[in-house]
Design a protein around this motif. Sequence first.
Motif, mmCIF file in Angstrom:
data_model
loop_
_atom_site.group_PDB
_atom_site.id
_atom_site.type_symbol
_atom_site.label_atom_id
_atom_site.label_comp_id
_atom_site.label_asym_id
_atom_site.label_seq_id
_atom_site.Cartn_x
_atom_site.Cartn_y
_atom_site.Cartn_z
ATOM 1 N N SER A 179 13.914 4.012 -7.715
ATOM 2 C CA SER A 179 14.109 5.408 -8.097
ATOM 3 C C SER A 179 13.528 5.673 -9.482
ATOM 4 C CB SER A 179 15.604 5.742 -8.094
ATOM 5 O OG SER A 179 16.163 5.515 -6.816
ATOM 6 N N ALA A 180 13.704 4.698 -10.389
ATOM 7 C CA ALA A 180 13.163 4.862 -11.738
ATOM 8 C C ALA A 180 11.640 4.907 -11.717
ATOM 9 C CB ALA A 180 13.649 3.729 -12.637
ATOM 10 N N VAL A 181 11.001 4.097 -10.855
ATOM 11 C CA VAL A 181 9.540 4.147 -10.727
ATOM 12 C C VAL A 181 9.106 5.527 -10.245
ATOM 13 C CG1 VAL A 181 7.548 3.250 -9.462
ATOM 14 C CG2 VAL A 181 9.270 1.674 -10.342
ATOM 15 N N ASN A 182 9.813 6.050 -9.258
ATOM 16 C CA ASN A 182 9.516 7.391 -8.749
ATOM 17 C C ASN A 182 9.652 8.438 -9.851
ATOM 18 O OD1 ASN A 182 9.396 9.385 -6.308
ATOM 19 N ND2 ASN A 182 11.228 9.983 -7.409
ATOM 20 N N ASP A 183 10.737 8.351 -10.617
ATOM 21 C CA ASP A 183 10.975 9.319 -11.678
ATOM 22 C C ASP A 183 9.988 9.141 -12.820
ATOM 23 O OD1 ASP A 183 13.094 9.984 -10.073
ATOM 24 O OD2 ASP A 183 14.546 8.826 -11.227
ATOM 25 N N LEU A 184 9.646 7.886 -13.126
ATOM 26 C CA LEU A 184 8.672 7.628 -14.183
ATOM 27 C C LEU A 184 7.310 8.214 -13.813
ATOM 28 C CD1 LEU A 184 7.850 6.279 -16.828
ATOM 29 C CD2 LEU A 184 7.539 4.141 -15.568
ATOM 30 N N ALA A 185 6.939 8.073 -12.532
ATOM 31 C CA ALA A 185 5.678 8.662 -12.075
ATOM 32 C C ALA A 185 5.685 10.169 -12.286
ATOM 33 C CB ALA A 185 5.449 8.326 -10.597
ATOM 34 N N ARG A 186 6.809 10.816 -12.026
ATOM 35 C CA ARG A 186 6.920 12.257 -12.239
ATOM 36 C C ARG A 186 6.742 12.614 -13.717
ATOM 37 N NH1 ARG A 186 10.069 15.129 -8.198
ATOM 38 N NH2 ARG A 186 10.379 13.792 -6.407
ATOM 39 N N MET A 214 5.818 15.600 -1.017
ATOM 40 C CA MET A 214 6.806 14.894 -1.839
ATOM 41 C C MET A 214 7.725 13.970 -1.040
ATOM 42 S SD MET A 214 8.189 17.329 -4.884
ATOM 43 C CE MET A 214 7.069 18.070 -6.073
ATOM 44 N N PRO A 215 8.320 14.410 0.096
ATOM 45 C CA PRO A 215 9.249 13.517 0.799
ATOM 46 C C PRO A 215 8.626 12.198 1.253
ATOM 47 C CG PRO A 215 9.580 15.778 1.508
ATOM 48 C CD PRO A 215 8.341 15.775 0.677
ATOM 49 N N PRO A 216 7.451 12.176 1.911
ATOM 50 C CA PRO A 216 6.916 10.871 2.316
ATOM 51 C C PRO A 216 6.527 9.998 1.131
ATOM 52 C CG PRO A 216 5.333 12.627 2.793
ATOM 53 C CD PRO A 216 6.625 13.282 2.428
ATOM 54 N N ALA A 217 6.079 10.609 0.028
ATOM 55 C CA ALA A 217 5.736 9.821 -1.155
ATOM 56 C C ALA A 217 6.987 9.174 -1.744
ATOM 57 C CB ALA A 217 5.053 10.707 -2.198
ATOM 58 N N THR A 218 8.069 9.945 -1.845
ATOM 59 C CA THR A 218 9.320 9.409 -2.384
ATOM 60 C C THR A 218 9.902 8.352 -1.466
ATOM 61 O OG1 THR A 218 9.765 11.533 -3.454
ATOM 62 C CG2 THR A 218 11.628 10.038 -3.170
ATOM 63 N N ARG A 238 0.819 -1.214 0.000
ATOM 64 C CA ARG A 238 0.000 0.000 0.000
ATOM 65 C C ARG A 238 0.854 1.266 0.000
ATOM 66 N NH1 ARG A 238 -5.256 -1.006 0.578
ATOM 67 N NH2 ARG A 238 -5.899 -3.027 1.422
ATOM 68 N N ARG A 239 1.958 1.256 0.690
ATOM 69 C CA ARG A 239 2.806 2.449 0.732
ATOM 70 C C ARG A 239 3.454 2.695 -0.635
ATOM 71 N NH1 ARG A 239 4.142 4.770 5.351
ATOM 72 N NH2 ARG A 239 6.211 5.347 4.604
ATOM 73 N N PHE A 240 3.920 1.626 -1.282
ATOM 74 C CA PHE A 240 4.496 1.758 -2.615
ATOM 75 C C PHE A 240 3.446 2.270 -3.599
ATOM 76 C CE2 PHE A 240 5.847 0.200 -6.760
ATOM 77 C CZ PHE A 240 7.195 0.511 -6.773
ATOM 78 N N ALA A 241 2.245 1.688 -3.533
ATOM 79 C CA ALA A 241 1.164 2.120 -4.429
ATOM 80 C C ALA A 241 0.769 3.569 -4.153
ATOM 81 C CB ALA A 241 -0.038 1.197 -4.277
ATOM 82 N N ALA A 242 0.663 3.924 -2.867
ATOM 83 C CA ALA A 242 0.287 5.297 -2.507
ATOM 84 C C ALA A 242 1.350 6.284 -2.977
ATOM 85 C CB ALA A 242 0.085 5.407 -1.001
#
Length: 509
Positions: free
Chosen positions: A403-410, A383-387, A273-277
């Motif tokens: 990190s790539a998933v985070n950047d891809l989401a952006r 942004m910080p808790p989401a990342t 859930r945290r990864f999805a959120a």
Amino acid sequence: MLDTQSTPEVDAPAGARRPGLVLAVTCLALAVVVSAMASLNVALPDIAAQTHADQTQQSWIIDAYSLVFASLLLPAGALGDRFGRRRALIAGLVIYGAASAAAALSTSPDMLIALRAVMGAGAALVMPATLSTITSTFPREQRARAVSVWAAVAGASGVLGLMASGMLLQSWSWSSVFWFNAALVTVALVGTLVFVPESAERGAPRLDVVGAVLAAGGVATVVYAVIEAPVNSWGSATTLGGLGLGLLLVAGFVLWELRQRHPLLDPRLFRNRRFAAGSLSITMQFFALFGFMFVLMQYLQLLRGDSALEAALSLLAMPIGMVPTSRLSPRLSARFGARGPWTLGLLGLAAGLAILAQLGTNSSYLAVAAGLIPLGAGLGLAMPPATTAITDALPPQLQNVGSAVNDLARELGGALGIAVLSSLLNGVYRDHLHPAGVPAHVTEVARSSIAAATAIGGPVLDPARTAFTDGLHVALLAASAVALTAALAVAALLGRRRRRDPAADADAD
């Protein structure tokens, strides 16, 4: 999934002794590649005049970077995990810097488009390596604070890039923007060689080539269709066919990854859930952020009459709110849990956008700042808790992919935000523009853009300004609704998990 018991291979112990320098170097590299997504907007008139680029070529000078950047993020992240994050960072900086220097010498719009695409490939290697280097360098108790700095830089770099470009263009031509990027990349490259430690995974499995091709193809097709949608219309066969093909490739990627022993990205991660959120929140935050910047820059320059530099400086109210709250966010999360500041930040983002949606044709800058400050503060909190939620959900050997998933989401969020909000703005503008006593062919030209209406002037100008403001209201209210939806989704995801499995949630924090 990869063996979670494998340990990272770390060289250059100086990096561990000087984490502050590692953070500074990686954030500089991050700032360069993030600012490139927005900073060239203010230089487009100069580029068009000197290279004779038409409107379509101007669009692709901007969009070629984001298209390649987004499509290569997952494969580039996997390469960093396998062959070394420092190596990926160095390779990306070299590619980006060389392409930027070549772009500064370009005289053809097609060559400039191609070089911007090469810069996007370099950026795809750089961006995931910056975050994964930070998470592998800092101990767990300091990681959230370091990630908050990274998130603040990622959020503010677009605005700072616009401001830097505006300042350069006051004295020099558009090529100075590329020379400036090349100079900053050189500094980041030297810092990486001297201070950044290597981290790679022993015994990493063979790269999932099929998964990499499917991921790149799916993302590239979807982003291309979204970028072109305002031109082709959302209901056109080209747009719908592109979206359909892209989603088919993404579905193929998911099915392929579910069958692999060592997937590029295990779709089962989204059961966390945290990864999805985190992934959902980042996507929606950047949907709102990039879409709002695209709309507001037009408002500032075409309705308020600000110069490129004045418009860029106007956005400085946003990091004034963002920087302090991004530093405060980890402390609040550590004391009260991530759900509170995370949700509050998204609500602040929604409130700021709703305030900006009330701007009129003659609003003062105070009205603009009144929306930018809570908007920036909300992004700083969220942004910080989401990342951190994305990176903490993965084992050390998958940090570059995380990190790539985070950047891809952006990137996906930003592309969608620009396309959707610009489509809403343009649709309302065209529907509401009915100047009295003006020939039909002149009205049609005025409906093509607010810039065209401004050039025509006369009886077209005031109705065009009103119609544009109407479109701005709809677009920014839509962005506010997206941010509000994200807040509700994050609260529900984290709240449900906390009730069902408090121990697991505490471990995740």
